[in-house]
Design a protein around this motif. Sequence first.
Motif, short mmCIF file in Angstrom:
data_model
loop_
_atom_site.label_atom_id
_atom_site.label_comp_id
_atom_site.label_asym_id
_atom_site.label_seq_id
_atom_site.Cartn_x
_atom_site.Cartn_y
_atom_site.Cartn_z
N THR A 42 0.81 -1.24 0.29
CA THR A 42 -0.16 -0.11 0.13
C THR A 42 0.90 0.97 -0.09
O THR A 42 2.02 1.08 0.49
N VAL A 43 0.58 2.14 -0.60
CA VAL A 43 1.17 3.60 -0.68
C VAL A 43 0.43 4.74 -0.45
O VAL A 43 -0.81 4.79 -0.19
N VAL A 52 5.92 3.88 0.25
CA VAL A 52 5.27 2.77 0.84
C VAL A 52 4.63 2.93 2.25
O VAL A 52 5.25 3.55 3.01
N ARG A 53 3.54 2.53 2.40
CA ARG A 53 2.75 2.42 3.91
C ARG A 53 3.05 1.25 4.40
O ARG A 53 3.29 0.91 5.79
N LEU A 115 11.67 -4.32 5.34
CA LEU A 115 11.18 -3.19 4.81
C LEU A 115 10.19 -2.48 5.66
O LEU A 115 10.13 -1.08 5.69
N GLN A 116 9.23 -3.00 5.93
CA GLN A 116 8.14 -2.80 6.86
C GLN A 116 8.74 -1.86 8.12
O GLN A 116 8.40 -0.98 8.69
N ALA A 124 12.00 6.53 4.37
CA ALA A 124 11.06 6.92 3.00
C ALA A 124 11.33 5.83 2.36
O ALA A 124 12.56 5.76 1.50
N VAL A 125 10.43 4.79 1.83
CA VAL A 125 10.44 3.83 0.88
C VAL A 125 9.67 4.05 -0.39
O VAL A 125 8.49 4.10 -0.25
#
Length: 152
Positions: A42-43, A52-53, A115-116, A124-125
Amino acid sequence: DIVFRASCARRLAECPSQLAVLVNSDVPGIQSKGFNDVEAVTVATSGNATGVRRIGKRRGVGEDAIAGEFGGLVKVGAGARATIDGAISRLFDSSEATVPWWMDPPTGCSVCDLLQMAVDGGAAVRAVVVSGGWHEVNTPHDLMRVRNDVAV
């Protein structure tokens, strides 16, 4: 087990962000694995940037809320190296605070979990969204499809 078109890797490499992931908006894994086993992304969009969220399996999001499926390619530029090193250290350094419940035990974590954790820590991804551009190869038939689509 995944073959990418060169254009996918090129778009990721050309992304101005130091930390970015490839996301396929077609979500090909839904057909073969079902939504619960898709590494969903999700973004949130701000200007031209798509951040990315949420990334990974079973992150509490519905199928209609995702931007696509994580493609397994990650760009880590020199400016993001410390962020990733810090997340890895947090996972495996016993003197650090405990990792989130969904990452316990750390030895079972995936790239998406790492990454999460970086996103949750404020990193900030950037999501580089493509439509198609890769094939999962699990059978000889899959390999034939790849050869017809991608120069290998």
